[in-house]
Design an enzyme around this catalytic site. Structure first.
Site, PDB file in Angstrom:
ATOM      1  N   ASP A 115       0.924  -1.142  -0.084  1.00 19.97           N
ATOM      2  CA  ASP A 115      -0.050   0.016  -0.061  1.00 19.97           C
ATOM      3  C   ASP A 115       0.889   1.231  -0.036  1.00 19.97           C
ATOM      4  O   ASP A 115       0.258   2.439   0.166  1.00 19.97           O
ATOM      5  CB  ASP A 115      -0.921   0.428   1.519  1.00 19.97           C
ATOM      6  CG  ASP A 115      -2.370  -0.584   1.251  1.00 19.97           C
ATOM      7  OD1 ASP A 115      -2.841  -1.221   0.004  1.00 19.97           O
ATOM      8  OD2 ASP A 115      -2.729  -1.407   1.830  1.00 19.97           O
ATOM      9  N   ASP A 173      -6.813  -3.835  -6.279  1.00 24.98           N
ATOM     10  CA  ASP A 173      -6.411  -2.841  -4.835  1.00 24.98           C
ATOM     11  C   ASP A 173      -5.070  -1.997  -5.633  1.00 24.98           C
ATOM     12  O   ASP A 173      -4.748  -0.684  -6.006  1.00 24.98           O
ATOM     13  CB  ASP A 173      -6.651  -2.853  -4.092  1.00 24.98           C
ATOM     14  CG  ASP A 173      -7.793  -3.429  -3.642  1.00 24.98           C
ATOM     15  OD1 ASP A 173      -8.015  -4.312  -3.838  1.00 24.98           O
ATOM     16  OD2 ASP A 173      -8.590  -2.985  -2.725  1.00 24.98           O
TER      17      ASP A 173
HETATM   18  N1  GLY Z   1      -7.449  -1.220  -0.448  1.00 28.38           N
HETATM   19  C1  GLY Z   1      -8.833  -1.421   0.234  1.00 28.38           C
HETATM   20  C2  GLY Z   1      -9.943  -1.225   0.042  1.00 28.38           C
HETATM   21  O1  GLY Z   1     -10.192  -0.598  -0.830  1.00 28.38           O
HETATM   22  O2  GLY Z   1     -10.710  -1.700   0.982  1.00 28.38           O
END
Ligand code: GLY
Length: 395
Positions: A115, A173
């Site tokens: 992330d 994501d």
């Molecule tokens: N990246 C985690 C979400 O979108 O909840």
């Protein structure tokens, strides 16, 4: 001003996506008023959040939920402050962003998370864009170097989680973390950053998407052979369903990858994803998706305003890369979603909602976590979309 905007919008509550009913004049007033409202709301946020923490959401008891520096959403609050600095020129937002992002610094060395794009590019990336700060540049290059340590050559993708229960999971994501790598390649001249981002995007096209261009949330790979082991969901209704925020991350990710590479395959992927969403019979008239396009509770399913905000921002950008007819359709859909988010259904009352801007987002329905609440990233992409609208209309 607020009353004028509400009057202008009164006839727009049943916005149809390809055919915005809001005049350019009304839209301009709405965008300006929404940015001014957001700035007032976040001035309240500044004093509500303890110094080393980040606003995340609202707890079940109604109190503010905060996050520590290492939670994946921590970069969105400084990022939103940068957008508000850009919108208003108010130095208080720059000072707040600079102060808060100091607590993010340790993330640049982490190799235990994918992330880093969300955490560092939304904060320090906006800092660099707006101030040309050389420290931000260095921090982003270090973050990019840390992120590519998670790249798995046999798979051709960056590993997402290290959680037990998966071999080598990659989530849709993760497309959002590639923007920082594309920036790092340009900035450093080291093509490896871009090669990894492109490989990840290509592997994701190959394995994450179904024939209708909806996407699975998680693909679990064999790390050694690169073989697909399982196609699953984590935050959607089921393995076979289309989790709304995942669809929005994909749309945004491929639009961004087209901007960065000019590879038409990415543009086509983004167009197909946009069409999947906009043609979906379960897309509500106000263009704010249910948490999953296949949620069995539809039409009574919970919405996800964060998916609506990410989608709106991506559609506005996508509209710039396609022919005139498509462009109008995507632009109007993005604008109509913004109108919905700016209305009283989704936008908080001033001083309420723990000072977040938007209501009605959903983090994880199956995890029974963050359901129908404000989320810091809904605010971030909403502000980004408002600014994009303003920038690309010259208003
Ligand atoms: N990246 C985690 C979400 O979108 O909840």
């Amino acid at each position: 001003m607020k009353r004028l905007v509400l009057a202008l919008l009164l006839s727009t509550s049943t916005a149809a996506f390809a055919q915005t009913k809001v005049s350019k004049k009304a839209m301009k007033a709405l965008v300006n008023e929404s940015l001014a409202f957001s700035a007032r709301q976040y001035k309240g946020m500044m004093t509500a959040v303890p110094d080393s923490l980040f606003p995340r959401s609202t707890n079940k008891d109604g109190s503010l939920m905060t996050a520590k520096y290492n939670w994946w959403t921590a970069g969105f609050y400084p990022g939103s402050c940068w957008y508000l600095f850009e919108a208003t020129g108010d130095p208080a937002f720059r000072a707040e962003a600079e102060k808060r992002q100091q607590h993010l610094l340790a993330n640049q060395f982490r190799t235990n998370t994918h992330d880093l794009g969300f955490l560092m590019y939304c904060s320090f990336g906006n800092d660099l864009r707006l101030t040309k700060d050389t420290a931000a540049r260095r921090i982003l290059l270090t973050s990019s170097t840390s992120l590519i340590k998670r790249y798995k050559p046999a798979i051709g993708a960056i590993r997402s989680w290290d959680h037990a229960g998966w071999k080598c999971p990659v989530i849709i994501d993760n497309m959002m973390n590639l923007e920082m790598l594309m920036w790092a390649a340009k900035e450093s001249g080291d093509k490896n950053f871009a090669t990894i981002a492109v490989n990840h995007a290509n592997t994701t096209i190959k394995n994450h998407f179904r024939d209708d261009y909806s996407s699975y949330h998680v693909i679990d790979y064999d790390t050694a052979t690169g073989q697909v082991l399982a196609k699953k969901t984590h935050q959607g209704h089921s393995d076979a369903s289309a989790w709304s925020r995942g669809q929005a991350w994909g749309l945004y990710g491929y639009t961004m990858m087209y901007r960065e590479t000019k590879d038409k395959a990415y543009l086509d992927q983004a167009r197909h994803i946009a069409d999947y969403m906009l043609n979906h019979p379960n897309m509500p008239a106000d263009l704010i998706p249910y948490y999953d396009y296949d949620a069995p509770e539809i039409p009574n399913a919970i919405r996800d305003a964060s998916a609506g905000a990410v989608m709106a921002s991506a559609l506005l950008e996508l509209s710039r890369y396609v022919d005139k007819t498509e462009s109008k359709r995507y632009w109007n859909a993005g604008a109509d979603a913004l109108v919905s988010l700016s209305g009283e259904t989704y936008r908080a009352k001033e001083g309420a909602n723990n000072h977040f801007i938007l209501m009605h987002s959903t983090g994880s329905m199956p995890g029974n976590s963050e359901i129908d609440v404000p989320l810091s990233y809904a605010d971030y992409y909403y502000l980004e979309a408002l600014l994009r609208y303003k920038m690309w209309t010259g208003k």
